[in-house]
Write a protein that holds these residues in place. Structure first.
Motif, PDB file in Angstrom:
ATOM      1  N   SER A  51       2.956 -10.711  -2.875  1.00 51.14           N
ATOM      2  CA  SER A  51       2.588 -12.018  -2.337  1.00 51.14           C
ATOM      3  C   SER A  51       1.134 -12.380  -2.614  1.00 51.14           C
ATOM      4  O   SER A  51       0.805 -13.556  -2.805  1.00 51.14           O
ATOM      5  N   LEU A  52       0.246 -11.381  -2.615  1.00 52.75           N
ATOM      6  CA  LEU A  52      -1.186 -11.661  -2.717  1.00 52.75           C
ATOM      7  C   LEU A  52      -1.740 -11.546  -4.131  1.00 52.75           C
ATOM      8  O   LEU A  52      -2.821 -12.073  -4.397  1.00 52.75           O
ATOM      9  N   GLY A  87       3.344   6.031   3.450  1.00 52.48           N
ATOM     10  CA  GLY A  87       4.351   5.210   2.782  1.00 52.48           C
ATOM     11  C   GLY A  87       3.777   3.895   2.290  1.00 52.48           C
ATOM     12  O   GLY A  87       4.148   3.391   1.221  1.00 52.48           O
ATOM     13  N   PHE A  88       2.874   3.313   3.065  1.00 53.35           N
ATOM     14  CA  PHE A  88       2.241   2.058   2.682  1.00 53.35           C
ATOM     15  C   PHE A  88       1.431   2.247   1.398  1.00 53.35           C
ATOM     16  O   PHE A  88       1.452   1.403   0.493  1.00 53.35           O
ATOM     17  N   LEU A  89       0.713   3.368   1.309  1.00 49.56           N
ATOM     18  CA  LEU A  89      -0.078   3.667   0.115  1.00 49.56           C
ATOM     19  C   LEU A  89       0.832   3.836  -1.101  1.00 49.56           C
ATOM     20  O   LEU A  89       0.557   3.266  -2.174  1.00 49.56           O
ATOM     21  N   ALA A 113       4.414  -2.783   1.883  1.00 49.17           N
ATOM     22  CA  ALA A 113       3.310  -2.747   0.919  1.00 49.17           C
ATOM     23  C   ALA A 113       3.676  -3.484  -0.365  1.00 49.17           C
ATOM     24  O   ALA A 113       2.858  -4.214  -0.934  1.00 49.17           O
ATOM     25  N   GLY A 114       4.908  -3.309  -0.824  1.00 50.51           N
ATOM     26  CA  GLY A 114       5.345  -4.006  -2.023  1.00 50.51           C
ATOM     27  C   GLY A 114       5.335  -5.517  -1.841  1.00 50.51           C
ATOM     28  O   GLY A 114       4.952  -6.262  -2.745  1.00 50.51           O
ATOM     29  N   ALA A 120       3.901  -0.953  -6.503  1.00 52.25           N
ATOM     30  CA  ALA A 120       3.927  -2.393  -6.755  1.00 52.25           C
ATOM     31  C   ALA A 120       2.867  -2.799  -7.769  1.00 52.25           C
ATOM     32  O   ALA A 120       3.118  -3.611  -8.664  1.00 52.25           O
ATOM     33  N   ILE A 121       1.667  -2.235  -7.640  1.00 50.01           N
ATOM     34  CA  ILE A 121       0.591  -2.553  -8.588  1.00 50.01           C
ATOM     35  C   ILE A 121       0.928  -2.048  -9.976  1.00 50.01           C
ATOM     36  O   ILE A 121       0.701  -2.738 -10.989  1.00 50.01           O
ATOM     37  N   ALA A 122       1.502  -0.847 -10.068  1.00 50.18           N
ATOM     38  CA  ALA A 122       1.879  -0.289 -11.371  1.00 50.18           C
ATOM     39  C   ALA A 122       2.926  -1.170 -12.066  1.00 50.18           C
ATOM     40  O   ALA A 122       2.875  -1.362 -13.282  1.00 50.18           O
TER      41      ALA A 122
END
Length: 370
Positions: free
Chosen positions: A324-325, A357-359, A318-319, A365-367
């Motif tokens: 990447s996006l 875990g993905f969530l 997820a990170g 990562a967003i934080a």
């Protein structure tokens, strides 16, 4: 290949190409190394019905008709233009075709705004010109001119990124099959040898940058490569490329099928959201191509190998996806955040497992980027 960061296809698959050439009894156009049927088999892989005593793995994943039309075009006197969205495998297909047909995929011109006519014709060794004057010895042929002299395939990447004068120079090469050298009095024409052709690529997203003229379009056969949307085909591509990565880096790390499924589903969800968006601000800047999926997985694998416990986890994946996006801030971050809360969170509550875990990894990562 140990001293090459990335071996070209003709080196990487040299043993396969030599084997196919040894058993090839089909008719070959010009000076082709393999017959059209064997070229197709090299690209798409062998089947039991082919009657070979060894398996040839599939290297490009897509519709068989695209490969066949490409091969037929190269057997004619027309150029081949592979066009499609970024990350659809155009360059890889061009490399495989060149390797199978002439054993050299490295005669490449990269189209950019700075590409000049010299890059597709010739230039001069200034010191030799000063010392001995202009001659064939002091001339530096371009990759395209070298392909003409050798009767092999030259490649032109990102054709629509080059300016109109460069494209116009290509028209004469494709139509007349020779290049004049007006600076020389003798030996001043380079004629293309039988077998010469050009494979060009163009991104459909570059439309309007430097559109091809109608004259140049007539010199090419177009093969449009669509984005892979079939999950099974896309999974095969991602798995194939990831296995190559692991071998190249000598990494012994397993990619769990559940995490590969999460990656594929995430890209499918994000593509659906992009299709439903009503403005560019509601779409990720990323093309969400198969190549970008491979990049996300590659990033996660390497991070797990060097900074983790050598186990690929959903949080790391997820990170990598967010990193990447998320190219624009705050637009892309807002889109990914909406996806996590609107799609991934309900799925994590319903299914649990790696989606949890993905969530968590996506939120972290967003934080960190906000």
């Amino acid at each position: 290949m140990s001293d090459m960061l990335r071996a070209p296809a003709e080196v990487k698959y040299a043993d396969e190409l030599a084997y196919l050439e040894s058993v090839d009894t089909g008719p070959k156009p010009f000076s082709w190394r393999l017959s059209p049927r064997m070229v197709r088999l090299f690209v798409l892989g062998s089947e039991r019905a082919d009657g070979l005593d060894r398996e040839i793995p599939q290297k490009w994943f897509g519709d068989r008709s695209f490969v066949e039309r490409s091969i037929v075009t190269l057997a004619s006197d027309r150029g081949l233009l592979l066009i499609g969205d970024p990350g659809t495998g155009k360059s890889w297909l061009a490399e495989l075709l060149s390797a199978a047909i002439c054993g050299n995929s490295t005669l490449v011109v990269q189209g950019t705004a700075g590409t000049t006519e010299d890059h597709i014709k010739y230039s001069w060794n200034v010191s030799m010109v000063i010392a001995r004057g202009q001659s064939r010895e002091s001339m530096i042929p371009s990759p395209i001119m070298t392909a003409m002299e050798q009767g092999v395939i030259g490649r032109f990447e990102e054709l629509t990124r080059s300016t109109s004068d460069v494209q116009d120079a290509l028209i004469s090469i494709l139509s007349e099959k020779y290049v004049s050298i007006p600076e020389l009095n003798d030996d001043n024409i380079v004629f293309a040898q039988p077998g010469f052709s050009i494979i060009a690529t163009a991104n459909s997203r570059d439309r309007g940058v430097n559109d091809l003229s109608s004259a140049l379009k007539r010199r090419f056969n177009f093969v449009r490569i669509p984005v892979v949307t079939n999950k099974r085909s896309e999974a095969e591509i991602v798995r194939f490329r990831t296995e190559e990565l692991l071998r190249r880096h000598r990494i012994e790390l397993e990619v769990p099928p559940t995490l590969l499924g999460i990656l594929l589903q995430s890209f499918a969800d994000l593509r659906a959201a992009a299709s439903a968006a009503t403005s560019d601000d509601e779409k990720l800047e990323s093309a969400l191509s198969t190549a970008e999926q491979i990049g996300v997985l590659e990033d996660a694998v390497l991070h797990s190998q060097f900074f983790g416990d050598r186990t690929l986890r959903a949080q790391t994946l997820a990170g990598s996806l967010v990193g990447s996006l998320a190219r624009r801030s705050p637009e892309d971050l807002a889109i990914l955040n909406k996806y996590l809360h609107g799609v991934v969170e309900p799925r994590a509550k319903a299914d649990g497992g790696d989606w949890d875990g993905f969530l968590d990894g996506g939120r972290q990562a967003i934080a960190s980027l906000s």
